[in-house]
Design a protein around this motif. Sequence first.
Motif, PDB file in Angstrom:
ATOM      1  N   MET A   1      -0.218  24.364   3.239  1.00  9.60           N
ATOM      2  CA  MET A   1      -0.282  22.922   3.452  1.00  9.60           C
ATOM      3  C   MET A   1       0.927  22.258   2.783  1.00  9.60           C
ATOM      4  SD  MET A   1      -3.256  20.294   2.289  1.00  9.60           S
ATOM      5  CE  MET A   1      -2.458  19.821   0.768  1.00  9.60           C
ATOM      6  N   LEU A   2       1.598  21.444   3.562  1.00 12.64           N
ATOM      7  CA  LEU A   2       2.778  20.781   3.005  1.00 12.64           C
ATOM      8  C   LEU A   2       2.531  19.290   2.818  1.00 12.64           C
ATOM      9  CD1 LEU A   2       5.989  22.259   4.656  1.00 12.64           C
ATOM     10  CD2 LEU A   2       5.235  22.448   2.299  1.00 12.64           C
ATOM     11  N   ASP A   3       2.892  18.826   1.668  1.00 15.11           N
ATOM     12  CA  ASP A   3       2.771  17.410   1.386  1.00 15.11           C
ATOM     13  C   ASP A   3       4.158  16.924   0.987  1.00 15.11           C
ATOM     14  OD1 ASP A   3       1.773  14.936   0.980  1.00 15.11           O
ATOM     15  OD2 ASP A   3       0.667  15.418  -0.846  1.00 15.11           O
ATOM     16  N   VAL A   4       4.651  15.944   1.706  1.00 11.11           N
ATOM     17  CA  VAL A   4       6.002  15.473   1.417  1.00 11.11           C
ATOM     18  C   VAL A   4       5.949  14.119   0.722  1.00 11.11           C
ATOM     19  CG1 VAL A   4       8.237  14.894   2.427  1.00 11.11           C
ATOM     20  CG2 VAL A   4       6.877  16.729   3.396  1.00 11.11           C
ATOM     21  N   LYS A   5       6.754  13.989  -0.308  1.00 13.00           N
ATOM     22  CA  LYS A   5       6.771  12.753  -1.086  1.00 13.00           C
ATOM     23  C   LYS A   5       8.196  12.352  -1.411  1.00 13.00           C
ATOM     24  CE  LYS A   5       2.506  12.125  -3.539  1.00 13.00           C
ATOM     25  NZ  LYS A   5       1.993  11.265  -4.522  1.00 13.00           N
ATOM     26  N   ASN A   6       8.351  11.090  -1.794  1.00 11.88           N
ATOM     27  CA  ASN A   6       9.641  10.657  -2.309  1.00 11.88           C
ATOM     28  C   ASN A   6       9.651  10.840  -3.815  1.00 11.88           C
ATOM     29  OD1 ASN A   6       9.462   8.900   0.328  1.00 11.88           O
ATOM     30  ND2 ASN A   6      11.574   8.973  -0.319  1.00 11.88           N
ATOM     31  N   CYS A   7      10.715  11.449  -4.288  1.00 12.92           N
ATOM     32  CA  CYS A   7      10.844  11.670  -5.726  1.00 12.92           C
ATOM     33  C   CYS A   7      10.844  10.335  -6.443  1.00 12.92           C
ATOM     34  CB  CYS A   7      12.130  12.420  -6.005  1.00 12.92           C
ATOM     35  SG  CYS A   7      12.555  12.500  -7.731  1.00 12.92           S
ATOM     36  N   LYS A   8      10.064  10.252  -7.516  1.00 11.24           N
ATOM     37  CA  LYS A   8       9.948   9.018  -8.295  1.00 11.24           C
ATOM     38  C   LYS A   8      11.270   8.650  -8.967  1.00 11.24           C
ATOM     39  CE  LYS A   8       5.920   7.307 -10.598  1.00 11.24           C
ATOM     40  NZ  LYS A   8       5.073   7.510 -11.776  1.00 11.24           N
TER      41      LYS A   8
END
Length: 142
Positions: A1-8
């Motif tokens: 499962m891939l979850d993509v986020k923007n680096c803080k």
Amino acid sequence: MLDVKNCKKCGKIFNYTGDTPICQNCKAADDADFKRVKEYLYDHSGASIFQVSKELEISVQRIKAYLREGRLEIVGDDGNMILECERCGKSIKSGRFCAECSKNVVSDIKSAVNKMSGSLTKENDTTAKRGSGMKYLHKDDK
Ligand SMILES: [Zn+2]
Ligand SMILES: [Zn+2]
């Protein structure tokens, strides 16, 4: 499962693995900085937080955050002035307050709560009085 986020930190998109909300690059940089601070303190056990910050070009806030998170603990004797108690300014090794103040902070909160409930009843009195005064002001305004 891939979850993509923007680096803080840098805003880059990365695969979020469920731990830190920062990308691999930033996490590596953060860990590297943390290691440098730790190593520097081993060699310069009397160093102030400002000295460390200047020497390593890491912000004071960053170093303090390491300390407050408890990731970093000041080693050596109490010659180390790196972190101050937020309440009395005494030098401490980690956390936010010195031993004495962390005890006092608890009673401070208690007395603050007491004061608050005291002023609350008082405020109710003045609001009631102010209520009639406001009517008067209103009339005068028109
Ligand atoms: Zn990043
Ligand atoms: Zn204190």
